[in-house]
Design a protein around this motif. Sequence first.
Motif, PDB file in Angstrom:
ATOM      1  N   ASP B  16     -29.825  30.429  -6.037  1.00  0.00           N
ATOM      2  CA  ASP B  16     -28.955  31.434  -5.443  1.00  0.00           C
ATOM      3  C   ASP B  16     -27.810  31.857  -6.355  1.00  0.00           C
ATOM      4  OD1 ASP B  16     -30.537  31.177  -3.193  1.00  0.00           O
ATOM      5  OD2 ASP B  16     -29.293  29.577  -2.369  1.00  0.00           O
ATOM      6  N   ASP B  19     -27.258  35.764  -6.590  1.00  0.00           N
ATOM      7  CA  ASP B  19     -26.619  36.309  -5.385  1.00  0.00           C
ATOM      8  C   ASP B  19     -25.139  35.909  -5.341  1.00  0.00           C
ATOM      9  OD1 ASP B  19     -29.068  37.286  -4.654  1.00  0.00           O
ATOM     10  OD2 ASP B  19     -28.945  36.588  -2.575  1.00  0.00           O
ATOM     11  N   ALA B  20     -24.858  34.678  -5.736  1.00  0.00           N
ATOM     12  CA  ALA B  20     -23.471  34.197  -5.709  1.00  0.00           C
ATOM     13  C   ALA B  20     -22.621  34.981  -6.702  1.00  0.00           C
ATOM     14  CB  ALA B  20     -23.424  32.700  -6.023  1.00  0.00           C
ATOM     15  N   PRO B  50     -24.067  26.966  -6.161  1.00  0.00           N
ATOM     16  CA  PRO B  50     -25.038  27.627  -5.288  1.00  0.00           C
ATOM     17  C   PRO B  50     -26.176  26.699  -4.846  1.00  0.00           C
ATOM     18  CG  PRO B  50     -25.081  28.533  -7.538  1.00  0.00           C
ATOM     19  CD  PRO B  50     -24.280  27.278  -7.564  1.00  0.00           C
ATOM     20  N   GLY B  51     -26.990  27.259  -3.958  1.00  0.00           N
ATOM     21  CA  GLY B  51     -28.121  26.494  -3.421  1.00  0.00           C
ATOM     22  C   GLY B  51     -29.351  26.587  -4.304  1.00  0.00           C
ATOM     23  N   THR B  87     -22.635  25.550  -1.426  1.00  0.00           N
ATOM     24  CA  THR B  87     -23.455  25.942  -0.280  1.00  0.00           C
ATOM     25  C   THR B  87     -24.822  25.297  -0.434  1.00  0.00           C
ATOM     26  OG1 THR B  87     -24.318  27.929  -1.341  1.00  0.00           O
ATOM     27  CG2 THR B  87     -22.281  28.170  -0.121  1.00  0.00           C
ATOM     28  N   CYS B  88     -25.345  24.778   0.680  1.00  0.00           N
ATOM     29  CA  CYS B  88     -26.708  24.238   0.718  1.00  0.00           C
ATOM     30  C   CYS B  88     -26.866  23.137  -0.328  1.00  0.00           C
ATOM     31  CB  CYS B  88     -27.708  25.383   0.531  1.00  0.00           C
ATOM     32  SG  CYS B  88     -29.349  24.987   1.118  1.00  0.00           S
ATOM     33  N   HIS B 144     -32.992  25.429   4.804  1.00  0.00           N
ATOM     34  CA  HIS B 144     -32.950  24.091   4.217  1.00  0.00           C
ATOM     35  C   HIS B 144     -33.847  23.118   4.970  1.00  0.00           C
ATOM     36  CE1 HIS B 144     -29.494  24.017   7.206  1.00  0.00           C
ATOM     37  NE2 HIS B 144     -30.240  23.016   7.618  1.00  0.00           N
ATOM     38  N   HIS B 197     -25.434  30.150   4.058  1.00  0.00           N
ATOM     39  CA  HIS B 197     -25.376  30.905   2.800  1.00  0.00           C
ATOM     40  C   HIS B 197     -24.553  32.173   2.911  1.00  0.00           C
ATOM     41  CE1 HIS B 197     -28.390  28.642   0.468  1.00  0.00           C
ATOM     42  NE2 HIS B 197     -28.893  28.361   1.649  1.00  0.00           N
ATOM     43  N   GLU B 199     -23.426  33.873   0.488  1.00  0.00           N
ATOM     44  CA  GLU B 199     -23.782  34.806  -0.605  1.00  0.00           C
ATOM     45  C   GLU B 199     -24.998  35.665  -0.240  1.00  0.00           C
ATOM     46  OE1 GLU B 199     -24.431  31.704  -0.480  1.00  0.00           O
ATOM     47  OE2 GLU B 199     -26.370  31.246  -1.373  1.00  0.00           O
ATOM     48  N   HIS B 200     -25.695  35.310   0.853  1.00  0.00           N
ATOM     49  CA  HIS B 200     -26.827  36.134   1.303  1.00  0.00           C
ATOM     50  C   HIS B 200     -26.427  37.074   2.440  1.00  0.00           C
ATOM     51  CE1 HIS B 200     -29.242  33.770  -1.255  1.00  0.00           C
ATOM     52  NE2 HIS B 200     -29.626  32.843  -0.413  1.00  0.00           N
ATOM     53  N   GLY B 213     -20.507  36.988   5.189  1.00  0.00           N
ATOM     54  CA  GLY B 213     -20.332  36.187   3.976  1.00  0.00           C
ATOM     55  C   GLY B 213     -19.192  36.685   3.104  1.00  0.00           C
TER      56      GLY B 213
END
Lengths: 81, 227
Positions: B16, B19-20, B50-51, B87-88, B144, B197, B199-200, B213
């Motif tokens: 991710d 996206d982040a 990030p995830g 995150t995640c 997840h 998330h 960032e999504h 977000g």
Amino acid sequence: MARVIVDVMLKPEILDAQGQAIARALPRLGFSGVSAVRQGKRFEVELDGPADEAALSDVRKMAETLLANTVIEDFTVTVAE
Amino acid sequence: MSAARVGVVTFPGTLDDQDAARAVRYAGGEAVPLWHADPDLKGVDAVFLPGGFSYGDYLRCGAISRFAPLMEELIPAAKAGLPVLGTCNGFQILCEAHLLPGALMRNAGLHYVCRDQGIRVESTATPWTSDFAEGQELVLPIKHGEGRYVADEATLSALEASGRVVFRYSGGNPNGSLNDIAGICNEAGNIVGLMPHPEHALEDLTGAPSTDGRGFFTSILKKLVNA
């Protein structure tokens, strides 16, 4: 040359969802009389030298640092026959 | 004045980070790529973990990432007050690194959960949540297999008593987390970890369930600009 076994198990108070799923599957497969299953990990650590106290102390440090997360898991260290 | 610089960490298996980084830019910051093998924080003002599935989630999620060369720099910096959001998989790494208490375990239902999830903001006292209102309900994507937050009773009551539960699941607990915990922070409040998330959930265009977000990124950027 020696082999040291590190067994890692979830602490008793931590819910083991995977162990429970295994326990639920057993009766379906015809295995009766099992009251609970808990799942863990086993590491076989091959040493270059003998499993003396210094080496075992190192393995315990390995277990604490990486092999187990002591927030949720307990471990035991034993020397293989 | 130059834009605040937010580092975005990439491990092998991180998913991710793009996206982040985009979310940081969207909010007006500069996203600085940080590489797991490079022990250099490049002077960033904050860090986003990030995830994904760093190091294949081998051994335990986050267990190997926490020893990456970059983490040798990040852990002391975070302890000294650098704002960090995980995150995640990033949350899992923060727990494995003992920057946050407790651990994230296999979901109680054993299934990987991928859905839009109600999240309640419980604390706005962190640099990542100051733009929200206490009690605000968000909808964020979750995805997840290992998101069940666990901690011993003493830790859990300390988290609750000190207002360090930052997010709680609402409208159903997706993974069996204790006390419906979706995210927590450290004592100082600069380190926050959560399973959902942000960032999504940035733009309607991408089919996100909300744009909730954005608040994470506007919070940190305001904080850094005013610092």
